[in-house]
Each structure stands twice: as structure tokens, then as C-alpha cells.
Design an enzyme around this catalytic site. Structure first.
Site, short mmCIF file in Angstrom:
data_model
loop_
_atom_site.label_atom_id
_atom_site.label_comp_id
_atom_site.label_asym_id
_atom_site.label_seq_id
_atom_site.Cartn_x
_atom_site.Cartn_y
_atom_site.Cartn_z
CB CYS A 123 -0.98 -0.03 1.16
SG CYS A 123 -2.36 1.14 0.98
CG HIS A 231 -3.95 -3.63 3.05
ND1 HIS A 231 -3.07 -3.00 3.92
CD2 HIS A 231 -4.52 -2.63 2.31
CE1 HIS A 231 -3.11 -1.70 3.73
NE2 HIS A 231 -3.98 -1.44 2.75
CD GLU A 233 -1.71 -5.74 5.68
OE1 GLU A 233 -2.54 -4.87 6.01
OE2 GLU A 233 -1.36 -5.92 4.48
#
Length: 265
Positions: A123, A231, A233
Site C-alpha cells: 500500500c 493488503h 498482511e
């Protein structure tokens, strides 16, 4: 006899990966922070040791930090990059900025590239890599004709904000398409800005349905370079594509450890 002269890949230490922190104000106190969700997959799936670097003290110690690490991991954050760093006026004055992080991460990226360190960005981290290499970004992507609104609804529960949003098309024949063994994946989307002009040496690895660049790499560089706008993660263990991405970064960092062990300074 010492075992130092007979080090094998099985006995090499875990890679150490630099993560730059960001500023946050809490009850009148200045904090340097890093979100747990970014650290967890680096530890659990990349199998690396995080080294968190404060960005509020400038870059005097940057080279010493890089002496200690085998990779660089640039995470997302709630702040935008200062548009002055890519020669634009600020069109989003209501959004938080973190100039300390900007002024740490941009030279960090260039120094890491010069050293041949693996680099992974998410990001804001992807946008930093692009700006560090001379590119720029759409400050209000949602106001640019032809692009969708890629922002989350802040009123939604966090699980909804980070839920699946849209598909991205992987560049056919690219190493990312080969890694994920598919031509298209479904991702989340939580960003108001996006890449406009690619930085020097960068190429797209994936595109959103509206044509926005969603992943980049630097094919002319020998080291691992990958940055994504989404994202991975978030709940990595529940997404096989995200697991593969973090594992690939970890593999690259272990290769760096092995190279360093084979060619000590």
C-alpha cells in the site's frame, strides 16, 4: 575446530528485515508505531526477524541499519506521502502526513536497492517505492475519470473493510502469475491514492479491473522486488495467495543471508 568455517544453509540464522515505523499522536505524546498485523506474517510465513526502525531521527544511522538487515519491508499506514516529494501541490490537506517517514523511507529504498537487498512493499510502501524512483501518484484516485473508488467505508466493521473487494489481473507470463499459479486473484481495497506514472525501472505485475496498477516490480534489478497496493498482511493464513507472497519474500531474504555467509565482507 570452530563450526564457523563449515556453515551450511541449514545452520544459517534467520533473516533480519527492517520495518520503518510511523508517527502517531496519543494524548499529547508522540509515538513511533507499527501495527501487529504487518509484523505477524513476516514472522509466521516469511520466517524472518523484524527490526523496527524509528523514522523520527533522520537518516544519519540509515547505513548502520542496513548493515544489520537482509531485507526491507515497507508497510501501509494511515498517512499520505507529502506530494511535494513528487512535485505536486497537496490536494488532500485533510489527510494525515508523516514527513519523517517520507524522508527516511525514500533514501532507504534507494540505499537498499544499491545494496541488492530484497524489498517488499504494501500500500503506502508501494507508493513510496514508486516515488523514490521518480514516479508519481494520483492523490484523489476516486476523482480521476475512468477509475473506480478503491476506498473502504470507514463505517464498516474492520473485517468488512478488509474483505474481498475486486479482482486483479496478473500480467501473463510474469513471475508473480507463475508464483500464484493463476491469471487473476481477488483482493481487498483500502486506498484513496494510486500510481499514476511509474518510477524508473518499475513495471506493472497486476492491474485492477479499471486499469489501475495494483502490483509492481523492478525486473532489471537482481534482488527480489515486489510491491502491492492491496493488503496481503490481513488474515494472511486464510489466503493462500498472501501466504505464497510472504513465503517468497522470506525465501529471497534467506538467499541474501546465504550469499552474505558465502561472501563475508
Amino acid at each position: 575446530m570452530s563450526n564457523n568455517s563449515s556453515t551450511t544453509p541449514n545452520t544459517l540464522r534467520k533473516p533480519v528485515v527492517l520495518m520503518s515505523m510511523g508517527t502517531q499522536e496519543r494524548k499529547g505524546h508522540a509515538y513511533q508505531v507499527m501495527t501487529h498485523k504487518y509484523i505477524a506474517p513476516l514472522v509466521e510465513f516469511s520466517a524472518c526477524v523484524p527490526l523496527l526502525a524509528p523514522t523520527c531521527f533522520g537518516t544519519d544511522d540509515l547505513e548502520q541499519y542496513l548493515d544489520m538487515v537482509d531485507g526491507v519491508y515497507l508497510t501501509g499506514a494511515g498517512s499520505n506521502i507529502d506530494p511535494a516529494l513528487y512535485n505536486q501541490e497537496n490536494l488532500t490537506p485533510d489527510k494525515a502526513q508523516d514527513r519523517d517517514r517520507d524522508l527516511f523511507d525514500l533514501p532507504l529504498i534507494r540505499a537498499a536497492i544499491a545494496r541488492g537487498l530484497p524489498i517488499f512493499g504494501i500500500c503506502r510502501g508501494m507508493q513510496e517505492i514508486n516515488v523514490a524512483l521518480g514516479g508519481d501518484i494520483h492523490q484523489k484516485l476516486y476523482a480521476v475519470g475512468g477509475f473506480d473508488d478503491h476506498r473502504e467505508d470507514s463505517n464498516d466493521p474492520v473485517a468488512v473493510q478488509y474483505g474481498e473487494s475486486h479482482n486483479v489481473r496478473l500480467v501473463p507470463g510474469s513471475w508473480l502469475a507463475d508464483l500464484l499459479a493463476k491469471d487473476e486473484i481477488t483482493i481487498n481495497s483500502l486506498h484513496g491514492q494510486g500510481i499514476a506514472t511509474l518510477g524508473e525501472g518499475l513495471e506493472a505485475l497486476a492491474y485492477a479491473e479499471d486499469g489501475l496498477i495494483e502490483a509492481i516490480h523492478a525486473p532489471a534489478l537482481a534482488q527480489f522486488t515486489l510491491a502491492v497496493q492491496w493488503h496481503p498482511e490481513w488474515q494472511t493464513s486464510e489466503n493462500p495467495d498472501s501466504v505464497k507472497i510472504f513465503q517468497a519474500f522470506g525465501t529471497a531474504c534467506r538467499q541474501r543471508v546465504a550469499q552474505t555467509a558465502a561472501n563475508p565482507r
